[in-house]
Design a protein around this motif. Sequence first.
Motif, PDB file in Angstrom:
ATOM      1  N   UNK A   1       0.800  -1.226   0.000  1.00 30.44           N
ATOM      2  CA  UNK A   1       0.000   0.000   0.000  1.00 30.44           C
ATOM      3  C   UNK A   1       0.837   1.282   0.000  1.00 30.44           C
ATOM      4  N   UNK A   2       2.156   1.110  -0.008  1.00 29.85           N
ATOM      5  CA  UNK A   2       3.068   2.262   0.014  1.00 29.85           C
ATOM      6  C   UNK A   2       2.665   3.215   1.133  1.00 29.85           C
ATOM      7  N   UNK A   3       2.540   2.681   2.357  1.00 32.96           N
ATOM      8  CA  UNK A   3       1.937   3.450   3.450  1.00 32.96           C
ATOM      9  C   UNK A   3       2.873   3.681   4.633  1.00 32.96           C
ATOM     10  N   UNK A   4       4.174   3.592   4.418  1.00 30.91           N
ATOM     11  CA  UNK A   4       5.109   3.802   5.523  1.00 30.91           C
ATOM     12  C   UNK A   4       4.921   5.166   6.170  1.00 30.91           C
ATOM     13  N   UNK A   5       4.571   6.167   5.360  1.00 30.20           N
ATOM     14  CA  UNK A   5       4.421   7.541   5.872  1.00 30.20           C
ATOM     15  C   UNK A   5       3.267   7.680   6.860  1.00 30.20           C
ATOM     16  N   UNK A   6       2.387   6.697   6.929  1.00 29.59           N
ATOM     17  CA  UNK A   6       1.263   6.763   7.854  1.00 29.59           C
ATOM     18  C   UNK A   6       1.673   6.450   9.294  1.00 29.59           C
ATOM     19  N   UNK A   7       2.921   6.007   9.487  1.00 22.72           N
ATOM     20  CA  UNK A   7       3.472   5.790  10.838  1.00 22.72           C
ATOM     21  C   UNK A   7       2.659   4.763  11.629  1.00 22.72           C
ATOM     22  N   UNK A   8       2.543   3.577  11.098  1.00 21.54           N
ATOM     23  CA  UNK A   8       1.785   2.531  11.778  1.00 21.54           C
ATOM     24  C   UNK A   8       2.441   2.173  13.111  1.00 21.54           C
ATOM     25  N   UNK A   9       1.646   1.630  14.010  1.00 22.46           N
ATOM     26  CA  UNK A   9       2.084   1.413  15.392  1.00 22.46           C
ATOM     27  C   UNK A   9       1.789  -0.004  15.855  1.00 22.46           C
ATOM     28  N   UNK A  10       2.594  -0.469  16.792  1.00 20.54           N
ATOM     29  CA  UNK A  10       2.264  -1.664  17.558  1.00 20.54           C
ATOM     30  C   UNK A  10       1.934  -1.194  18.970  1.00 20.54           C
ATOM     31  N   UNK A  11       0.699  -1.456  19.390  1.00 18.73           N
ATOM     32  CA  UNK A  11       0.270  -1.067  20.727  1.00 18.73           C
ATOM     33  C   UNK A  11       0.736  -2.107  21.745  1.00 18.73           C
ATOM     34  N   UNK A  12       1.512  -1.677  22.694  1.00 16.03           N
ATOM     35  CA  UNK A  12       2.112  -2.457  23.785  1.00 16.03           C
ATOM     36  C   UNK A  12       3.494  -2.986  23.427  1.00 16.03           C
ATOM     37  N   UNK A  13       3.634  -3.687  22.305  1.00 10.53           N
ATOM     38  CA  UNK A  13       4.945  -4.216  21.917  1.00 10.53           C
ATOM     39  C   UNK A  13       5.645  -4.793  23.150  1.00 10.53           C
ATOM     40  N   UNK A  14       4.932  -5.623  23.878  1.00 13.01           N
ATOM     41  CA  UNK A  14       5.332  -5.943  25.242  1.00 13.01           C
ATOM     42  C   UNK A  14       6.404  -7.019  25.338  1.00 13.01           C
ATOM     43  N   UNK A  15       6.234  -8.109  24.599  1.00 12.06           N
ATOM     44  CA  UNK A  15       7.203  -9.204  24.655  1.00 12.06           C
ATOM     45  C   UNK A  15       7.697  -9.457  23.235  1.00 12.06           C
ATOM     46  N   UNK A  16       8.964  -9.153  23.010  1.00 14.84           N
ATOM     47  CA  UNK A  16       9.528  -9.205  21.659  1.00 14.84           C
ATOM     48  C   UNK A  16      10.676 -10.200  21.590  1.00 14.84           C
ATOM     49  N   UNK A  17      10.770 -10.895  20.481  1.00 17.60           N
ATOM     50  CA  UNK A  17      11.998 -11.625  20.203  1.00 17.60           C
ATOM     51  C   UNK A  17      13.086 -10.583  19.949  1.00 17.60           C
ATOM     52  N   UNK A  18      14.284 -10.828  20.414  1.00 19.14           N
ATOM     53  CA  UNK A  18      15.355  -9.854  20.235  1.00 19.14           C
ATOM     54  C   UNK A  18      15.592  -9.553  18.765  1.00 19.14           C
ATOM     55  N   UNK A  19      15.405 -10.538  17.900  1.00 17.95           N
ATOM     56  CA  UNK A  19      15.639 -10.315  16.469  1.00 17.95           C
ATOM     57  C   UNK A  19      14.555  -9.448  15.837  1.00 17.95           C
TER      58      UNK A  19
END
Length: 551
Positions: free
Chosen positions: A375-393
């Motif tokens: 969608x060529x939508x990087x400029x919309x600044x999408x978000x992950x809400x919480x991003x609480x537990x992430x793999x280090x990679x």
Amino acid sequence: MKYSQKFLTTLILTLSSASLFAQTTLIKNVQGYTLNGETLQAFSAITFTEDKIDKLFTKQDKIDSQPDWHIIDGNGATMLPGLIDAHGHVLNYGQSLMTADLVGTRSEQAAVQRTLKYAHENPTLTWITGRGWNQVQWDVKTFPTKESLDVVFPDKPVWLRRVDGHAGWANSKAMALAGITQQSKSPEGGSIIRDNNGQPTGVFIDNAMALIEKNIAPLTITQQKNILLKAMHSLASLGLTSVHDAGIDSETLTAFQQLSAEGKMPIRINAMLYLPTNQWQQTLDKGTFHSADHMLNFNSVKIQADGALGSRGAAMIEDYSDHAGHKGLLLHDNQSLSHYINSAMQAGFQVNTHAIGDNANKIVLDLYQTAIKKNNSKALRHRVEHAQILRLIDIPRFHDLGIIASMQATHATSDKNMAVDRIGEDRILGAYAWRKLLNANTVIAAGSDFPVESANPFFGLHASVTRQDKQNLPKNGWYPEEKMTRVEALKTFTIDAAFAGHQEKIIGSLAPGKKADFILLTDNYFTSDESKLWQNQVLSTWVNGIQVYKK
């Protein structure tokens, strides 16, 4: 179209007259701080005309005040830009002010007794509702059951949401109204908790909560407006000048739009439409919305990928460390989740997806990567809400994809007593990983997730800086290597939260031409003892140059 000279002359005189009568306000004698890029800027006075800032003054500057200026002595108070909560739930918060408050109860019976007290104080209610219980904080750390409610509520339905909103506790009357029996099946993305005999215990997880809640009469638009107003005024008293409302339906959006049109909104709202809700596609088809005074903005959606850690609903790649064979819940299959993400991006909306478990975060990042390119939508600044537990990679992927991490610092200090039990010593290294994300050049937008946590932003600032609870435990902080500096923490609650809402050009810092959104405080955020940051008190809150709260 031609205009007469008389009309043009009248128009010019009218505009000039309006300009002449726009009063300038000077607030002097303050300990002021704002961020200018990455640099902290100090000032001692500020002027603004109507809703816009004119100038910041240092102690060395001479202020040529005019006779018609309105002059306010700040009496040495600390001034900061208005704080922004990038993830809260305004209607739920308002309802929490008007329902049984179970936050802080230390046992199942204590929660029952507090609910009973609320019921006695509100005898006309047909349903008894409440929120805030957390079995992890109880002496016996197990889910409650319908039986304890049935003893005191044999005939009136009771529905009590867990503190995180991802589980609910019902009595037998509420279950009977919902037709819940031993034969009832758990819906996709939800779970009906059962005892050893297969009988529903009264606890419903995530999507299963709808089985009970569909029987509670929905609020009218007028009721919603009253609750939203109560909530926004309360939030203003805490120093919040803007809130990103993380997941509303079209009716609540209408309530906000009516309040905005009536000029009644005390703070700014960035509304996220929850997908899926009734008529969500039709609402997206109408496009984004921005009120003329920027008090209400609608340019984003909220999607939920998984549940919460406390109820073991967060979707993990491997089993929970304290529950073999259980990996949590994905609330949508990948095809449905992809459909919602792409539909919103195609309509020009920022996509903000709730993801707590490492599996949910991986899936959301994978789907974002594909959808952003499509969608060529990087400029919309999408978000992950919480991003609480992430793999280090997965941590570097946020910056690479232009994804904002919308995080809540008090989740770490609230979860610290159970998080390691849930996910173990290895996976915890990618959990609540603020420093690792900042070191990877990720933008973090701070919030609280109220009413899951307190809406008080100073609790979040304190947690960000200390990694401690309000009792200043554990000593030196919980995984202290993830701490933020005071400047970084303030940045997450101001300019970076504004950036997350596409509003960094008008709010988030104090500078000429920006909106006059600021707060005055009892204590100096930068010089007070860090252990007492959470105790700071708001003296006044200003939005658009208007004082909307005074202590």
